[in-house]
Scaffold this motif. Structure first.
Motif, PDB file in Angstrom:
ATOM      1  N   TYR A 164      34.995 -26.240  46.555  1.00 23.54           N
ATOM      2  CA  TYR A 164      35.035 -27.177  45.178  1.00 23.54           C
ATOM      3  C   TYR A 164      36.525 -26.879  45.187  1.00 23.54           C
ATOM      4  O   TYR A 164      36.939 -28.129  45.351  1.00 23.54           O
TER       5      TYR A 164
ATOM      6  N   TYR B 234      39.007 -28.947  47.185  1.00 24.42           N
ATOM      7  CA  TYR B 234      38.555 -30.380  47.791  1.00 24.42           C
ATOM      8  C   TYR B 234      38.983 -31.155  46.264  1.00 24.42           C
ATOM      9  O   TYR B 234      40.064 -31.365  46.659  1.00 24.42           O
TER      10      TYR B 234
ATOM     11  N   VAL C 228      35.983 -37.766  43.945  1.00 24.10           N
ATOM     12  CA  VAL C 228      36.072 -36.954  44.743  1.00 24.10           C
ATOM     13  C   VAL C 228      35.524 -35.633  44.149  1.00 24.10           C
ATOM     14  O   VAL C 228      34.687 -34.613  44.440  1.00 24.10           O
ATOM     15  N   LYS C 229      35.111 -35.111  42.546  1.00 27.29           N
ATOM     16  CA  LYS C 229      34.161 -34.144  42.100  1.00 27.29           C
ATOM     17  C   LYS C 229      33.226 -34.261  42.499  1.00 27.29           C
ATOM     18  O   LYS C 229      32.326 -33.016  42.513  1.00 27.29           O
TER      19      LYS C 229
ATOM     20  N   PHE D 258      38.190 -33.925  53.275  1.00 30.01           N
ATOM     21  CA  PHE D 258      36.459 -33.780  53.013  1.00 30.01           C
ATOM     22  C   PHE D 258      36.582 -32.616  54.563  1.00 30.01           C
ATOM     23  O   PHE D 258      36.361 -31.611  55.675  1.00 30.01           O
TER      24      PHE D 258
ATOM     25  N   PHE E 178      29.954 -29.191  50.786  1.00 26.95           N
ATOM     26  CA  PHE E 178      31.337 -28.927  49.864  1.00 26.95           C
ATOM     27  C   PHE E 178      31.123 -27.977  49.139  1.00 26.95           C
ATOM     28  O   PHE E 178      32.883 -27.582  48.773  1.00 26.95           O
ATOM     29  N   LYS E 179      30.326 -27.709  48.245  1.00 26.97           N
ATOM     30  CA  LYS E 179      30.752 -27.020  46.950  1.00 26.97           C
ATOM     31  C   LYS E 179      31.047 -25.557  47.025  1.00 26.97           C
ATOM     32  O   LYS E 179      31.785 -25.021  46.299  1.00 26.97           O
TER      33      LYS E 179
ATOM     34  N   ALA F 166      32.588 -33.295  45.946  1.00 25.80           N
ATOM     35  CA  ALA F 166      32.857 -31.722  46.685  1.00 25.80           C
ATOM     36  C   ALA F 166      32.057 -31.179  45.767  1.00 25.80           C
ATOM     37  O   ALA F 166      31.687 -29.569  46.008  1.00 25.80           O
ATOM     38  N   LYS F 167      30.893 -31.452  44.485  1.00 27.39           N
ATOM     39  CA  LYS F 167      30.220 -30.661  43.882  1.00 27.39           C
ATOM     40  C   LYS F 167      28.548 -31.221  45.003  1.00 27.39           C
ATOM     41  O   LYS F 167      27.840 -30.430  44.607  1.00 27.39           O
TER      42      LYS F 167
END
Length: 131
Positions: free
Chosen positions: A111, A114, A98-99, A72, A107-108, A102-103
């Motif tokens: 997404y 990432y 990570v998901k 990130f 960070f989305k 990333a959500k």
């Protein structure tokens, strides 16, 4: 003067006991955790908090920080110990964490980037041990 030395001794004794006892108190009951080798969508859906806690506990804070910064923050600093912990946690745990991050709101927007970066990190770490 003697009182301050006694007080200092008691404080150090308390801190020493705390350091020794805290890992013992942090041990989870085996019935409360999901076995790392049995991870599937059903387990995640049934108890996501427990699943994420179990996954997060397979990686130390130092390694978790390096993984986060690699994925990130766009740093390229990995080491053997970090890769050992990442691969030891398993691909499912790594991917799920990570998901999850990333959500998040920060960070989305990127997404997919990432997720790819997380997958690349796992494959790099896996190649350290395979080749």
């Amino acid at each position: 003067m003697a009182r301050s030395i006694n007080f200092l001794f008691m404080v150090l004794l308390f801190l020493g006991i705390t350091v020794i006892v805290s890992p013992i108190l942090a041990i989870e009951n085996d019935n409360e955790s999901i076995a790392a080798e049995y991870i599937d969508d059903e387990n995640i859906a049934a108890s996501p908090e427990r699943f994420f806690k179990n996954c997060a506990n397979t990686v130390s804070k130092a390694a978790g920080d390096k993984v986060f910064n690699y994925i990130f923050e766009d740093e390229n600093n990995l080491n053997y110990d970090t890769c050992s912990e990442v691969t030891g946690s398993g691909k499912e745990c790594h991917g799920a964490l990570v998901k999850y991050v990333a959500k998040g709101p920060m960070f989305k927007a990127n997404y997919d980037f990432y997720l790819k970066r997380g997958e690349d990190l796992y494959n790099i770490c896996l190649s350290v041990f395979m080749g």
